[in-house]
Design an enzyme around this catalytic site. Structure first.
Site, PDB file in Angstrom:
ATOM      1  CG  HIS A   1      69.561  56.818  83.970  1.00 48.05           C
ATOM      2  ND1 HIS A   1      68.947  57.540  84.355  1.00 48.05           N
ATOM      3  CD2 HIS A   1      70.664  56.656  84.587  1.00 48.05           C
ATOM      4  CE1 HIS A   1      69.286  57.829  85.806  1.00 48.05           C
ATOM      5  NE2 HIS A   1      70.447  57.017  85.643  1.00 48.05           N
TER       6      HIS A   1
ATOM      7  CG  PHE B   1      74.524  65.460  85.875  1.00 47.05           C
ATOM      8  CD1 PHE B   1      73.976  66.718  85.821  1.00 47.05           C
ATOM      9  CD2 PHE B   1      75.268  65.178  86.786  1.00 47.05           C
ATOM     10  CE1 PHE B   1      74.498  67.713  86.498  1.00 47.05           C
ATOM     11  CE2 PHE B   1      75.963  66.077  87.476  1.00 47.05           C
ATOM     12  CZ  PHE B   1      75.404  67.366  87.613  1.00 47.05           C
ATOM     13  CB  CYS B   2      70.098  60.964  82.852  1.00 47.62           C
ATOM     14  SG  CYS B   2      68.659  61.972  82.585  1.00 47.62           S
ATOM     15  CB  ALA B   3      74.892  59.740  85.160  1.00 51.79           C
TER      16      ALA B   3
END
Ligand SMILES: Cc1ncc(COP(=O)(O)O)c(C=O)c1O
Length: 409
Positions: free
Chosen positions: A131, A369-371
Site C-alpha cells: 500500500h 501484509f498491506c497488499a
C-alpha cells in the site's frame, strides 16, 4: 553456501546464521510448558532485528550525541559530521550518481509520500504493490494501475502498453514483493520507463537488505527503503535520486532547516535540506549507514547464497507438506529474497500463526501484509501466513517451522 546433502545421514547440511543480531537469544513462552524456548524470528520482512554491529556503532554515536546543524560546540560538530557522513555512506551503498540527492526520511512510506509530492504527472503502478507504493499515488489522483500478468514478460508488455497510451511522469515499482519475495527485473523496467520518457521509482524496502543495489547501473531514478528492514530499527528511511524534481518542488515539510532565509517571503534551500525540516533523526541515519557498511563487509554474494539456500530448504520442505499451499505471483520471477507466504488447508492464517507462536515459539506474520489488492488477486482475500528471514537466520529456524507446520497436516 548451498543446501548440500550430508553424505552420511543424507539430509541437508546445517546452515548457520551469517551475522550476529541483537536478540538472537531471546526466548518465548510455550503453551503448557514451564520452560520457554529460543525465539525463532521469521518476521524479518516486517522489521528485522538490529545487527550487533549497528547496535555497537549506535552506542558510540550516543556517547557523543548532540544537536545536528545547529551548534558550534565540539559534540554538535561531531554529530553533524556523523550525520553527513551517513548520507555519503548511503550514497555509495546504493551506487547513486554523484549528483543524486540523499534525503533521510522516516521510512519507505514517508519516502514515497515525499516522492508523490515532487512528481509532476501521472504514475504507472502495478497491482502487486505494498500500500505504501499505491496509496500515495491514488490519493494524489495520479495512479494508473496496471494488472500484473502470470509472467513477468507479459507484465512488462502490459506496462509497455499503458505507458504508450498516454505520457506518464513515473513508473513506480517494487524491487521485490513483500508477499512472495519474488524479485522484479529492475534494469529492464528502468529501460522500459525511459523509452517512454518516464522516470522510475523503485521501492527497495524488501530488496536493499538482501541484494546488492546500484541505482546508477540499474538506471534507476529514485530508490526508497527503510532502516528497520535493513537491520537498523531506529526510525529512519531513505529516498535517493535525481535532484531536479526535488529542488523544484515545495518542501515536503515547512520549517527550520528547510528554509534558507525567512522574512515576508521565504527562500528555501535546495538539496536534501529542502525536504528535511526540523531536527533530523541522526541516530536513525547513523544506524542505516552502520548497517550498510556491515552488510557490505559480509558481502552481498554471500548474503544472496545464504538466503537462496534457506529459501530452497524451505521450499523443498513445504513441497513435502500437501496441506500447505505457497503463494506466487509470477511463473518466471528473477529469484526470491527470503520471504515465503502460504496458506494451510483447514486453518485460518491467524490459527496457523498462533500455533507457530504458542506451540513452538516461532514468530511469523499473518494477514494481508498491506497488499490487499494482491492478496485478493491471488485468491486469498482472507490473508495468508508469511515467513521471512535474513542474515541472522539459520536452518534450525527453517526446520522448526517445517516441523511445526507438519503437525497441522
Ligand atoms: C515492499 C514494501 N514497501 C513498503 C513498505 C512500507 O515500509 P515502512 O512501513 O517501513 O514504511 C513495506 C513494509 O512492509 C514493504 O514491504
Amino acid at each position: 553456501m548451498t543446501a548440500v546433502l550430508d553424505a552420511r545421514v543424507c539430509r541437508p547440511a546445517r546452515i548457520r546464521a551469517l551475522a550476529p543480531v541483537v536478540g538472537a537469544d531471546a526466548t518465548a513462552p510455550i503453551t503448557g510448558s514451564a520452560s520457554p524456548v529460543t525465539y525463532a524470528n521469521l518476521d524479518y520482512a516486517a522489521s528485522a532485528p538490529a545487527l550487533t554491529a549497528v547496535a555497537d556503532r549506535l552506542a558510540g554515536a550516543l556517547a557523543e550525541y548532540a544537536s545536528v546543524h545547529r551548534g558550534a560546540g565540539h559534540l554538535s560538530q561531531v554529530t553533524t559530521a556523523r550525520y553527513e557522513q551517513a548520507r555519503e555512506t548511503v550514497r555509495s551503498f546504493v551506487g547513486a550518481r554523484a549528483d543524486d540527492t540523499v534525503v533521510f526520511t522516516r521510512n519507505t512510506t514517508d519516502s514515497i509520500n515525499l516522492a508523490a509530492s515532487i512528481t509532476p504527472g501521472d504514475v504507472v503502478v502495478l497491482d502487486i504493490e505494498h500500500h505504501a507504493n499505491l496509496l500515495p499515488w491514488t490519493r494524489a489522483g495520479r495512479a494508473r494501475v496496471v494488472s500484473s500478468q502470470p509472467t513477468i514478460d507479459d507484465t512488462i508488455f502490459a506496462l509497455d502498453a499503458e505507458l504508450a497510451k498516454a505520457p506518464a511522469a513515473l513508473l513506480a515499482v517494487t524491487a521485490a514483493s513483500n508477499v512472495t519475495g519474488e524479485v522484479l527485473p529492475i534494469a529492464r523496467l528502468a529501460g522500459l520507463a525511459h523509452r517512454h520518457g518516464a522516470r522510475i521509482l523503485v521501492d527497495g524496502a524488501q530488496l536493499v537488505p538482501h541484494r546488492a543495489t546500484s541505482i546508477a547501473s540499474f538506471g534507476v531514478d529514485y530508490l526508497v527503503f527503510s532502516g528497520h528492514k535493513l537491520y537498523a530499527p531506529f526510525g529512519a528511511g531513505v529516498l535517493v535520486g535525481r535532484s531536479d524534481w526535488l529542488d523544484a518542488a515545495e518542501p515536503y515539510l515547512a520549517g527550520g532547516g528547510a528554509s534558507a532565509t525567512v522574512g515576508i517571503d521565504v527562500a528555501w534551500h535546495t538539496g536534501a535540506a529542502r525536504h528535511e525540516a526540523g531536527s533530523p533523526n541522526v541516530l536513525g541515519a547513523v544506524s542505516i549507514a552502520a548497517a550498510a557498511q556491515a552488510l557490505r563487509a559480509i558481502g552481498f554474494e554471500r548474503i544472496g547464497q545464504h538466503e537462496e539456500a534457506l529459501v530452497r530448504r524451505l521450499d523443498d520442505g513445504l513441497a513435502a507438506l500437501p496441506h500447505v499451499r505457497p503463494l506466487r505471483i509470477f511463473d518466471d520471477a528473477y529469484g526470491r529474497v527470503g520471504i515465503a507466504s502460504f496458506v494451510v488447508d483447514g486453518y485460518t492464517p491467524r490459527q496457523v500463526a498462533e500455533h507457530l507462536s504458542g506451540g513452538h515459539g516461532i514468530g511469523v506474520r499473518d494477514g494481508k501484509f498491506c497488499a490487499h489488492p494482491l492478496l485478493a488477486k491471488l485468491g486469498h482475500s482472507d490473508g495468508a501466513v508469511r515467513a521471512s528471514f535474513g542474515v541472522g537466520t539459520g536452518s534450525d529456524d527453517v526446520d522448526r517451522l517445517l516441523a511445526a507446520l507438519a503437525e497441522l497436516g
